[in-house]
Design a protein around this motif. Sequence first.
Motif, PDB file in Angstrom:
ATOM      1  N   UNK A   1      10.944  10.133   1.033  1.00  0.00           N
ATOM      2  CA  UNK A   1      11.940   9.794  -0.061  1.00  0.00           C
ATOM      3  C   UNK A   1      12.711   8.772  -0.058  1.00  0.00           C
ATOM      4  N   UNK A   2      13.076   8.206  -1.133  1.00  0.00           N
ATOM      5  CA  UNK A   2      13.688   7.023  -1.061  1.00  0.00           C
ATOM      6  C   UNK A   2      14.965   7.293  -2.103  1.00  0.00           C
ATOM      7  N   UNK A   3      16.341   7.219  -1.551  1.00  0.00           N
ATOM      8  CA  UNK A   3      17.508   7.361  -2.548  1.00  0.00           C
ATOM      9  C   UNK A   3      17.942   6.156  -2.672  1.00  0.00           C
ATOM     10  N   UNK A   4      18.134   5.946  -4.120  1.00  0.00           N
ATOM     11  CA  UNK A   4      18.869   4.714  -4.242  1.00  0.00           C
ATOM     12  C   UNK A   4      19.751   4.758  -5.532  1.00  0.00           C
ATOM     13  N   UNK A   5      20.746   3.770  -5.533  1.00  0.00           N
ATOM     14  CA  UNK A   5      21.622   3.653  -6.623  1.00  0.00           C
ATOM     15  C   UNK A   5      21.073   3.026  -8.259  1.00  0.00           C
ATOM     16  N   UNK A   6      20.056   2.524  -7.797  1.00  0.00           N
ATOM     17  CA  UNK A   6      19.383   1.689  -8.919  1.00  0.00           C
ATOM     18  C   UNK A   6      18.032   1.524  -8.697  1.00  0.00           C
ATOM     19  N   UNK A   7      17.314   1.374  -9.814  1.00  0.00           N
ATOM     20  CA  UNK A   7      15.503   1.248  -9.600  1.00  0.00           C
ATOM     21  C   UNK A   7      15.327  -0.130 -10.445  1.00  0.00           C
ATOM     22  N   UNK A   8      14.551  -1.010 -10.082  1.00  0.00           N
ATOM     23  CA  UNK A   8      14.016  -1.852 -10.931  1.00  0.00           C
ATOM     24  C   UNK A   8      12.699  -1.861 -10.740  1.00  0.00           C
ATOM     25  N   UNK A   9      11.972  -1.391 -12.166  1.00  0.00           N
ATOM     26  CA  UNK A   9      10.599  -1.040 -12.155  1.00  0.00           C
ATOM     27  C   UNK A   9       9.706  -2.442 -12.745  1.00  0.00           C
ATOM     28  N   UNK A  10       9.264  -3.139 -11.398  1.00  0.00           N
ATOM     29  CA  UNK A  10       8.413  -4.300 -11.735  1.00  0.00           C
ATOM     30  C   UNK A  10       6.848  -4.111 -11.373  1.00  0.00           C
ATOM     31  N   UNK A  11       6.691  -2.769 -12.078  1.00  0.00           N
ATOM     32  CA  UNK A  11       5.281  -2.515 -11.293  1.00  0.00           C
ATOM     33  C   UNK A  11       3.996  -3.017 -12.241  1.00  0.00           C
TER      34      UNK A  11
ATOM     35  N   UNK B   1      18.867   8.011  -7.765  1.00  0.00           N
ATOM     36  CA  UNK B   1      17.507   8.436  -8.156  1.00  0.00           C
ATOM     37  C   UNK B   1      16.805   8.993  -6.772  1.00  0.00           C
ATOM     38  N   UNK B   2      15.873   9.805  -6.600  1.00  0.00           N
ATOM     39  CA  UNK B   2      15.277   9.869  -5.455  1.00  0.00           C
ATOM     40  C   UNK B   2      13.868   9.784  -5.936  1.00  0.00           C
ATOM     41  N   UNK B   3      13.023   8.965  -5.087  1.00  0.00           N
ATOM     42  CA  UNK B   3      11.666   8.302  -5.508  1.00  0.00           C
ATOM     43  C   UNK B   3      10.966   8.832  -4.306  1.00  0.00           C
ATOM     44  N   UNK B   4       9.781   9.850  -4.459  1.00  0.00           N
ATOM     45  CA  UNK B   4       9.022  10.205  -3.563  1.00  0.00           C
ATOM     46  C   UNK B   4       7.619   9.070  -3.483  1.00  0.00           C
TER      47      UNK B   4
ATOM     48  N   UNK C   1       0.751  -1.165  -0.170  1.00  0.00           N
ATOM     49  CA  UNK C   1      -0.254   0.038  -0.002  1.00  0.00           C
ATOM     50  C   UNK C   1       0.751   1.341  -0.035  1.00  0.00           C
ATOM     51  N   UNK C   2       1.804   1.064  -0.843  1.00  0.00           N
ATOM     52  CA  UNK C   2       2.969   2.177  -1.015  1.00  0.00           C
ATOM     53  C   UNK C   2       2.867   2.795  -2.315  1.00  0.00           C
ATOM     54  N   UNK C   3       2.553   3.946  -2.495  1.00  0.00           N
ATOM     55  CA  UNK C   3       2.353   4.379  -4.081  1.00  0.00           C
ATOM     56  C   UNK C   3       3.809   5.355  -4.431  1.00  0.00           C
ATOM     57  N   UNK C   4       4.177   5.157  -5.547  1.00  0.00           N
ATOM     58  CA  UNK C   4       5.166   5.919  -5.939  1.00  0.00           C
ATOM     59  C   UNK C   4       4.452   7.248  -6.569  1.00  0.00           C
ATOM     60  N   UNK C   5       4.835   8.367  -6.372  1.00  0.00           N
ATOM     61  CA  UNK C   5       4.266   9.504  -6.743  1.00  0.00           C
ATOM     62  C   UNK C   5       5.402  10.299  -7.952  1.00  0.00           C
ATOM     63  N   UNK C   6       6.619  10.287  -7.629  1.00  0.00           N
ATOM     64  CA  UNK C   6       7.482  10.785  -8.585  1.00  0.00           C
ATOM     65  C   UNK C   6       9.036  10.212  -8.647  1.00  0.00           C
ATOM     66  N   UNK C   7       9.631  10.277  -9.549  1.00  0.00           N
ATOM     67  CA  UNK C   7      11.125   9.757  -9.632  1.00  0.00           C
ATOM     68  C   UNK C   7      12.031  10.803 -10.315  1.00  0.00           C
ATOM     69  N   UNK C   8      12.929  11.079  -9.421  1.00  0.00           N
ATOM     70  CA  UNK C   8      14.047  12.175 -10.219  1.00  0.00           C
ATOM     71  C   UNK C   8      15.463  11.466 -10.042  1.00  0.00           C
ATOM     72  N   UNK C   9      16.013  11.489 -11.409  1.00  0.00           N
ATOM     73  CA  UNK C   9      17.348  10.836 -11.437  1.00  0.00           C
ATOM     74  C   UNK C   9      18.245  11.964 -11.505  1.00  0.00           C
ATOM     75  N   UNK C  10      19.542  11.684 -10.983  1.00  0.00           N
ATOM     76  CA  UNK C  10      20.753  12.429 -10.913  1.00  0.00           C
ATOM     77  C   UNK C  10      21.944  11.519 -11.619  1.00  0.00           C
ATOM     78  N   UNK C  11      22.018  11.434 -12.740  1.00  0.00           N
ATOM     79  CA  UNK C  11      22.877  10.459 -13.268  1.00  0.00           C
ATOM     80  C   UNK C  11      22.114   9.237 -12.854  1.00  0.00           C
TER      81      UNK C  11
END
Length: 415
Positions: free
Chosen positions: A152-162, A139-142, A126-136
């Motif tokens: 915010x979730x700061x990550x080195x990599x995102x795997x989108x399995x949505x 990434x910062x995912x809200x 029950x956690x929804x992704x609102x936005x993703x911003x990449x810096x190289x």
Amino acid sequence: MLKENVDVLIIGAGPSGCVAASYLHNNGINVKVVERSKFPRFVIGESLIPRVMDHFEEAGLLDALNAMDFEKKFGARFLRGKELCLFDFSQKFGEGWDWTWQVPRADFDNTLAQEVIRKGIDLEFETEVLNVVFDGSDSVTTVRGKDGESREIHAKFIIDSSGYGRVLPRILKLDAPSSIPENSSMFSHVKDIKRPEGVEGTQITFDILETKVWLWVIPFSNGNTSIGVVGPTSYIKSLGENTTEALKAVIKESDFYRDRFEGVDFLFEPHKIENYSCSVTRLCGPGYTLTGNSSEFLDPVFSSGVCFATESGMLSAKLFLKELKGEKVDWDTEYTAYMRRGVDVFATYVKEWYTGNLQTLFFHRPENPDVKEKICSVLAGYVWNEENPFVKKHDRVIKSMAYMLQNGQNEESAQ
């Protein structure tokens, strides 16, 4: 705003996300999974193919799935009137698993998710992704949790399995039209009270009502059975808005299943999905990959959905680990080109199914065992094995062989 840091953020807790999360966790990577839904939740895609077993085993998820006693699937049956074509996964070209499962996806996906949690992986429902911003590649995912708070979730990599949510394709505007013809489906479950004993009662079947219209019947070990119809969108729309009466009318068109399901009520009002095939302009970019239905969904006729989901999820995890170790990764070649090869093979088979060419091969008699075992390997999901001419020459071998059969020629020269 609250912040947290992880190595890899995985969006979606379906088979793709769970395979990737488990594999990365087993290799010491700090993973977080966010899932918009609350599990268990209904999802379609109930027939698996053997290639997925390699992924579940490698990710360390096979034991948990085995314990659920899902219905085993040893092949698939295709009917066309009184004609029959039966594929046995043990009689396929090359190596690979000889069986898999047919599953109620709510139970199956929840089993995977709970095993991921049991392993100690941080998975939030029950956690929804609102936005993703990449810096190289960072990434910062809200996201917004079920408490309504954003963070915010700061990550080195995102795997989108949505999956059908297609989070990054929507945010990054990566959606593209599919090359597959526009088809739609309608489906439900029934309590299979007239189910025959033995193999007949458990066998997955595709009953061809017209060249482009077919019925699926997928029995589960819990006594329920999934029934659905697939056809051109114009055909599905012509059945009317009352999905219950529409699906009942289609079942009556099946000489084989009419009596078995006559008078049996649906367990829920049949769902309808229109124009489901989709694609994207790219499968990966700096700091992310798209997996499964987030990237491309073809057609359910050969049950390829979960296979592409787990293949792409596992490959994403492996390539991220490789890059993390300082090794060079050519994402366009090692990820995009690789996944595209498999998608292209299956897309050819889907297209040639609806042209009728593949059906010509399926139902031609006498059967050619050599041809059949090579097609069987494709249907089992081993679409990257280019030792198989029905993989390597997929773009022409089916069409050429169907033409030769229709014109009384020897099909061997087409391989």
